[in-house]
Design a protein around this motif. Structure first.
Motif, PDB file in Angstrom:
ATOM      1  N   LYS A   1       0.833  -1.193   0.000  1.00 48.78           N
ATOM      2  CA  LYS A   1       0.000   0.000   0.000  1.00 48.78           C
ATOM      3  C   LYS A   1       0.872   1.248   0.000  1.00 48.78           C
ATOM      4  N   ARG A   2       0.415   2.280  -0.687  1.00 46.86           N
ATOM      5  CA  ARG A   2       1.127   3.561  -0.695  1.00 46.86           C
ATOM      6  C   ARG A   2       0.607   4.449   0.424  1.00 46.86           C
ATOM      7  N   TYR A   3       1.523   5.069   1.131  1.00 47.96           N
ATOM      8  CA  TYR A   3       1.207   6.044   2.173  1.00 47.96           C
ATOM      9  C   TYR A   3       1.816   7.371   1.735  1.00 47.96           C
ATOM     10  N   TYR A   4       0.957   8.382   1.604  1.00 47.39           N
ATOM     11  CA  TYR A   4       1.374   9.701   1.132  1.00 47.39           C
ATOM     12  C   TYR A   4       1.631  10.625   2.321  1.00 47.39           C
ATOM     13  N   PHE A   5       2.536  11.595   2.115  1.00 43.34           N
ATOM     14  CA  PHE A   5       2.950  12.476   3.196  1.00 43.34           C
ATOM     15  C   PHE A   5       2.650  13.933   2.875  1.00 43.34           C
ATOM     16  N   CYS A   6       2.329  14.694   3.923  1.00 44.16           N
ATOM     17  CA  CYS A   6       2.013  16.109   3.752  1.00 44.16           C
ATOM     18  C   CYS A   6       3.260  16.924   3.417  1.00 44.16           C
ATOM     19  N   CYS A   7       4.432  16.417   3.783  1.00 46.85           N
ATOM     20  CA  CYS A   7       5.680  17.109   3.455  1.00 46.85           C
ATOM     21  C   CYS A   7       6.815  16.094   3.411  1.00 46.85           C
TER      22      CYS A   7
END
Length: 103
Positions: A66-72
């Motif tokens: 699974k891909r986990y995206y980051f705010c920065c």
């Protein structure tokens, strides 16, 4: 000195590191306050537990398929060091939001 941050969580982290920081205004770059209301559900950064404004331009990590995206970009190495910790926090936030919305 003017500083830009990508999310409220990053602003809070910055204020812990820089106690004398004065904040006059906070806005997410390129988005008006009403713009988020009509958009599709955005991914949540597992580190700061804030919405990721533009997943197509965000840093991400793949973990267990699974891909986990980051705010920065600063959140990515924190997640990579201990992904289970942050995934657990993210799941807790999502479960709490689901309970709140079903009331």
């Amino acid at each position: 000195m003017l500083r830009f941050v990508c999310a409220l969580g990053c602003l809070l982290s910055l204020s812990l590191v820089s106690p004398g920081l004065t904040v006059e205004a906070f806005a997410v770059s390129g988005q008006s306050p009403a713009a988020g209301a009509a958009s599709a559900e955005k991914p949540i950064c597992p580190v700061m537990l804030e919405e990721v404004e533009d997943p197509s331009d965000a840093a991400y990590s793949a973990y267990q398929g699974k891909r986990y995206y980051f705010c920065c970009p600063a959140c990515k190495p924190k997640f990579d060091k201990n992904p289970r910790k942050y995934i657990r926090a993210l799941k807790n936030k999502q479960a709490q939001a689901k309970r709140t919305s079903s009331r």
